[in-house]
Design a protein around this motif. Structure first.
Motif, PDB file in Angstrom:
ATOM      1  N   SER A  97       0.844  -1.187   0.000  1.00  0.00           N
ATOM      2  CA  SER A  97       0.000   0.000   0.000  1.00  0.00           C
ATOM      3  C   SER A  97       0.885   1.244   0.000  1.00  0.00           C
ATOM      4  CB  SER A  97      -0.892  -0.002   1.245  1.00  0.00           C
ATOM      5  OG  SER A  97      -1.478   1.275   1.435  1.00  0.00           O
ATOM      6  N   THR A  98       0.467   2.272  -0.719  1.00  0.00           N
ATOM      7  CA  THR A  98       1.224   3.517  -0.700  1.00  0.00           C
ATOM      8  C   THR A  98       1.267   4.128   0.705  1.00  0.00           C
ATOM      9  OG1 THR A  98      -0.774   4.707  -1.391  1.00  0.00           O
ATOM     10  CG2 THR A  98       0.768   4.057  -3.123  1.00  0.00           C
ATOM     11  N   GLU A  99       0.362   3.695   1.583  1.00  0.00           N
ATOM     12  CA  GLU A  99       0.380   4.147   2.978  1.00  0.00           C
ATOM     13  C   GLU A  99       1.557   3.559   3.751  1.00  0.00           C
ATOM     14  OE1 GLU A  99      -1.740   5.841   5.203  1.00  0.00           O
ATOM     15  OE2 GLU A  99      -3.013   6.655   3.613  1.00  0.00           O
ATOM     16  N   ASN A 100       2.036   2.396   3.323  1.00  0.00           N
ATOM     17  CA  ASN A 100       2.965   1.626   4.148  1.00  0.00           C
ATOM     18  C   ASN A 100       4.319   1.398   3.480  1.00  0.00           C
ATOM     19  OD1 ASN A 100       0.545   1.360   5.584  1.00  0.00           O
ATOM     20  ND2 ASN A 100       0.156  -0.696   4.797  1.00  0.00           N
ATOM     21  N   VAL A 101       4.623   2.214   2.446  1.00  0.00           N
ATOM     22  CA  VAL A 101       5.913   2.144   1.761  1.00  0.00           C
ATOM     23  C   VAL A 101       6.556   3.524   1.843  1.00  0.00           C
ATOM     24  CG1 VAL A 101       7.070   1.743  -0.452  1.00  0.00           C
ATOM     25  CG2 VAL A 101       5.142   0.304   0.222  1.00  0.00           C
ATOM     26  N   PHE A 102       7.862   3.553   2.165  1.00  0.00           N
ATOM     27  CA  PHE A 102       8.524   4.807   2.495  1.00  0.00           C
ATOM     28  C   PHE A 102       9.849   4.937   1.741  1.00  0.00           C
ATOM     29  CE2 PHE A 102       6.544   2.723   6.144  1.00  0.00           C
ATOM     30  CZ  PHE A 102       5.457   3.558   6.338  1.00  0.00           C
ATOM     31  N   VAL A 103      10.127   6.128   1.241  1.00  0.00           N
ATOM     32  CA  VAL A 103      11.378   6.391   0.535  1.00  0.00           C
ATOM     33  C   VAL A 103      12.524   6.412   1.535  1.00  0.00           C
ATOM     34  CG1 VAL A 103      12.635   8.035  -0.906  1.00  0.00           C
ATOM     35  CG2 VAL A 103      10.177   7.686  -1.260  1.00  0.00           C
ATOM     36  N   LEU A 104      13.621   5.728   1.178  1.00  0.00           N
ATOM     37  CA  LEU A 104      14.761   5.580   2.087  1.00  0.00           C
ATOM     38  C   LEU A 104      15.728   6.746   1.968  1.00  0.00           C
ATOM     39  CD1 LEU A 104      15.629   1.808   1.571  1.00  0.00           C
ATOM     40  CD2 LEU A 104      14.667   2.850   3.633  1.00  0.00           C
ATOM     41  N   PRO A 105      16.260   7.216   3.103  1.00  0.00           N
ATOM     42  CA  PRO A 105      17.394   8.137   3.043  1.00  0.00           C
ATOM     43  C   PRO A 105      18.604   7.443   2.416  1.00  0.00           C
ATOM     44  CG  PRO A 105      16.412   8.100   5.247  1.00  0.00           C
ATOM     45  CD  PRO A 105      15.809   6.967   4.473  1.00  0.00           C
ATOM     46  N   ASP A 106      19.458   8.235   1.763  1.00  0.00           N
ATOM     47  CA  ASP A 106      20.608   7.671   1.063  1.00  0.00           C
ATOM     48  C   ASP A 106      21.557   6.918   1.987  1.00  0.00           C
ATOM     49  OD1 ASP A 106      19.663   8.706  -1.302  1.00  0.00           O
ATOM     50  OD2 ASP A 106      20.890  10.521  -1.207  1.00  0.00           O
ATOM     51  N   ALA A 107      21.602   7.302   3.261  1.00  0.00           N
ATOM     52  CA  ALA A 107      22.582   6.716   4.185  1.00  0.00           C
ATOM     53  C   ALA A 107      22.246   5.287   4.594  1.00  0.00           C
ATOM     54  CB  ALA A 107      22.701   7.591   5.438  1.00  0.00           C
ATOM     55  N   ILE A 108      21.055   4.815   4.268  1.00  0.00           N
ATOM     56  CA  ILE A 108      20.594   3.511   4.741  1.00  0.00           C
ATOM     57  C   ILE A 108      20.705   2.470   3.631  1.00  0.00           C
ATOM     58  CG2 ILE A 108      18.531   2.231   5.481  1.00  0.00           C
ATOM     59  CD1 ILE A 108      19.691   3.813   7.721  1.00  0.00           C
ATOM     60  N   SER A 109      21.335   1.337   3.945  1.00  0.00           N
ATOM     61  CA  SER A 109      21.418   0.227   2.999  1.00  0.00           C
ATOM     62  C   SER A 109      20.127  -0.584   3.025  1.00  0.00           C
ATOM     63  CB  SER A 109      22.601  -0.681   3.356  1.00  0.00           C
ATOM     64  OG  SER A 109      22.332  -1.376   4.566  1.00  0.00           O
ATOM     65  N   PHE A 110      19.954  -1.472   2.027  1.00  0.00           N
ATOM     66  CA  PHE A 110      18.784  -2.342   2.029  1.00  0.00           C
ATOM     67  C   PHE A 110      18.795  -3.269   3.246  1.00  0.00           C
ATOM     68  CE2 PHE A 110      18.593  -1.840  -2.810  1.00  0.00           C
ATOM     69  CZ  PHE A 110      17.544  -0.933  -2.744  1.00  0.00           C
ATOM     70  N   ASP A 111      19.969  -3.772   3.640  1.00  0.00           N
ATOM     71  CA  ASP A 111      20.044  -4.635   4.826  1.00  0.00           C
ATOM     72  C   ASP A 111      19.549  -3.892   6.056  1.00  0.00           C
ATOM     73  OD1 ASP A 111      21.093  -6.647   3.272  1.00  0.00           O
ATOM     74  OD2 ASP A 111      23.106  -6.573   4.132  1.00  0.00           O
ATOM     75  N   GLU A 112      19.983  -2.647   6.215  1.00  0.00           N
ATOM     76  CA  GLU A 112      19.560  -1.852   7.371  1.00  0.00           C
ATOM     77  C   GLU A 112      18.088  -1.454   7.264  1.00  0.00           C
ATOM     78  OE1 GLU A 112      23.772   0.460   8.295  1.00  0.00           O
ATOM     79  OE2 GLU A 112      22.442   1.182   6.707  1.00  0.00           O
TER      80      GLU A 112
END
Length: 321
Positions: A97-112
């Motif tokens: 849902s577009t409610e529950n998906v968030f754009v990641l800051p550049d400093a964060i890896s996929f693992d994190e």
């Protein structure tokens, strides 16, 4: 596409990786090419048919996921995102849902990133919404080397609190300190140790993901007007009972923390939480500590390791490199 599925609710050992039809997004949804999935306690319960959500098998596991947007309202293809759902994220493609998906800051890896939605938003809900935590207060965290525990230590610091990590081994206490705890103490004798750290006053907030035999001493650890936040019962010793005279004598509270039920029922709430969390990420206060990383075929083993309390930080499954 490949997906991690429960065919029978007989536990982690019977989880399989199998081919299922590709996910397709509808209006109001976002299609994500999944790179990593987080291992969460609800996955373990779902595999056994013991969670409050009880989908009919076969179904796909995976609560937290991170990857790249394929398409979706309000998102650009190629954006790095993290998302959360009740289940279904452990697949090569997932619809969120577009409610529950968030754009990641550049400093964060996929693992994190897969540590962030459930664990960190739960911690923020617990401390801010349910605990009313104020800057300068002291928070004691049980299970402090686990995913929710380390998230709570960091979010509490982001909110201006002093943190006391409680963990069962020296290795876990060192891990909690490395994650940002101000103090780390053993489970045995934690009540007296916490009193000593606070000059005899007690702590303002206890966050308890363990329950069981620790519960009564957690209440005794509270300062006047203290709050005990009940997040879970990982000890597997049954659900504790409260002698309410203890609450009266110390003007204390016991408060339930059910982030998922609240957040999913209130549109826009997760987005507001995410907006509160991002500055902590950008400041470096929130930096999820990652434990073991598993291949997709190791999803069941990751759950077994978590069940044995043999994990540190957030366990991650890589769906693709």
């Amino acid at each position: 596409m490949r997906a991690v599925q429960v065919l029978t609710t007989t536990g982690p050992s019977d989880i399989v990786v199998t081919e299922v039809p590709d996910a397709v997004a509808a209006p109001g949804q976002v299609l994500v090419e999944v790179h990593t999935v987080g291992i969460s306690f609800p996955d373990l319960l779902l595999s056994r048919g013991e969670y409050q959500l009880r989908p009919e098998p076969p179904f796909t596991l995976g609560v937290d996921f991170a990857g790249v947007v394929v398409s979706g309202d309000g998102f650009e293809p190629g954006q790095r995102v993290a998302g959360v759902g009740g289940y279904g994220g452990a697949a090569e493609l997932v619809v969120g849902s577009t409610e529950n998906v968030f754009v990641l800051p550049d400093a964060i890896s996929f693992d994190e990133a897969v540590a962030l939605p459930m664990n960190y938003l739960t911690a923020l809900f617990a401390l801010d919404e349910r605990g009313g935590l104020k800057a300068g207060e002291t928070v004691l965290v049980h299970g402090a080397a686990g995913g929710v525990g380390t998230a709570t230590l960091q979010v509490a610091k982001g909110l201006g609190a002093t943190t006391i990590a409680v963990a069962s081994t020296e290795e876990k206490r060192a891990f909690a300190l490395a994650a940002g705890a101000d103090h780390a103490i053993a489970v045995e004798g934690f009540k007296d140790a916490a009193r000593e750290i606070t000059g005899g006053r007690g702590v303002d907030v206890v966050l308890d993901v363990v329950g069981g035999s620790l519960f009564t001493d957690s209440l005794r650890s509270l300062a006047p007007l203290g709050r005990l936040l009940v997040v879970g019962f990982a000890a597997g010793e049954g659900i504790p009972e409260v002698k309410v005279n203890r609450l009266l004598l110390n003007n204390a509270d016991v408060r339930g923390v059910g982030w998922g039920a609240y957040a999913f029922a209130n549109p826009g709430y997760m987005a507001r939480q995410w907006a509160q969390l991002v500055p902590m990420i950008e400041a470096g206060v929130v930096k999820p500590p990652i434990g073991k990383v598993y291949p997709i075929d190791g999803f069941g083993q990751a759950l077994l390791d978590m069940d044995a309390r043999a994990t540190l930080g957030k366990s991650v499954v890589r769906i693709r490199d």
